[in-house]
Design an enzyme around this catalytic site. Sequence first.
Site, mmCIF file in Angstrom:
data_model
loop_
_atom_site.group_PDB
_atom_site.id
_atom_site.type_symbol
_atom_site.label_atom_id
_atom_site.label_comp_id
_atom_site.label_asym_id
_atom_site.label_seq_id
_atom_site.Cartn_x
_atom_site.Cartn_y
_atom_site.Cartn_z
ATOM 1 N N TYR A 124 -4.886 -2.074 32.800
ATOM 2 C CA TYR A 124 -4.026 -2.469 31.688
ATOM 3 C C TYR A 124 -4.491 -3.705 30.927
ATOM 4 O O TYR A 124 -4.003 -3.966 29.825
ATOM 5 C CB TYR A 124 -2.597 -2.646 32.195
ATOM 6 C CG TYR A 124 -2.026 -1.328 32.677
ATOM 7 C CD1 TYR A 124 -1.513 -0.412 31.773
ATOM 8 C CD2 TYR A 124 -2.048 -0.985 34.022
ATOM 9 C CE1 TYR A 124 -1.030 0.812 32.192
ATOM 10 C CE2 TYR A 124 -1.561 0.235 34.454
ATOM 11 C CZ TYR A 124 -1.050 1.138 33.532
ATOM 12 O OH TYR A 124 -0.584 2.360 33.957
ATOM 13 N N PHE A 406 10.729 -0.192 38.082
ATOM 14 C CA PHE A 406 10.841 0.815 37.006
ATOM 15 C C PHE A 406 9.495 1.492 36.836
ATOM 16 O O PHE A 406 8.513 1.089 37.412
ATOM 17 C CB PHE A 406 11.319 0.191 35.695
ATOM 18 C CG PHE A 406 10.485 -0.950 35.157
ATOM 19 C CD1 PHE A 406 9.383 -0.699 34.338
ATOM 20 C CD2 PHE A 406 10.768 -2.266 35.480
ATOM 21 C CE1 PHE A 406 8.612 -1.751 33.830
ATOM 22 C CE2 PHE A 406 10.009 -3.320 34.985
ATOM 23 C CZ PHE A 406 8.937 -3.049 34.160
#
Length: 406
Positions: A124, A406
């Site tokens: 990322y 999440f």
Amino acid sequence: MNDLVFRPIAEGERRAVHRLLAEALHASPPDDKGWELVGPSFPADRTLAAFDGDAPVGMASSFATAIAVPGGKTLPAAAVDGVAVRADHTRRGVVTTLLSEQLRDCVRRGDLIAALHASEATIYGRFGYGAATTGQNLRIITSRAALRPEVPVTGRVRLLDPAEAVGRVPELYRRIGLTRPGMIQRPELWWPAYHDRLVRDGGGDHRVAVHIGPDGENGYAVFRTTDQRTPDDPGRGALLEVRDLHAADPGAAAGLWRFLIGLDLVAEISAPMRPADEPLRALVTDARAVQVTGMEDHIWVRLLDAGAALAARTYREAPAVVLGLEDRLLPENTGSYRITADGATRTGASAQLRVDAEVLAMLYLGEWRASTLAAAGRITVVDPAALVDADELFRTDVRPWCGTYF
């Protein structure tokens, strides 16, 4: 990749795309009963996918939330909750296309920050995400971990039944509030998959304890126990795993830990991803009973509107520093920003420190020191004196932490 189509998914494609995500994470897709709980947390809105014919082969999803930043403000944010590519379509640029488009989509929606939990730490950074918080994994030997007698008792603890837990914990989380930079709001769609299915009657294996202080409930813990007995060790106590623990004040937090440590027949507690500065070792009579088994990156963040995000947080008292930012994927962020105790503004002044989007994200919540990143070659230093000032400007009183899966 020319034969692939990239587009938002339709309502009827949600389950097939979620199956793709589960398989990519080597998990079992939910059955019909499980989908009733998971499905509401996986809406079609904000989910992009790559299709090979009618079959989804890649996806990137998020949900709208808000994130706390230093100083106490909350900013509109995208919680990136799923990125996956089918095994036979990897290494073809699918993730690059999906994540690049997702960033632009989040900007269009008005999100100032994107956040995610990185399944792999090498993916990322090239999209401008930086490891912005750290969590410590704790192992607690309960037989040696009694709380010190001077730790005050400020209330009592009560176990909730499953129906109570489903109905009351969301409101309690909202009342406790976002007490650290990096914490996020949990929208209504978050709770079914990440909380309700864990504690629901007839299927969940987690329990919920709440702390009740003078003014009512002010903390809770979600946990489960696992039997560790074996034929060779029939007397071995259970393992208690802490899934979720939040408290409005230190007294409530201490009360919850006192309750968990004191549960009968529990030999040890596993508490992953706790705040890096949580003072549990200082609360117990034998500090060695609380062992840090690992330190890991927690959430990664990405500044989508660098100017607005930098202006929204507070800074400590120090001489001004001019940061030069290069943002390859969102070039509108590229430029120089003057950081002072009074805030942050765009400037035409020459940069004293030059950073890319990933490094700016690492600095933003206060987890990393500019001098540390400069020593690692991650910051281009034009004016060495600016490093000391940047360290102080971005410093926070508490370590940033998210505390939400999440």
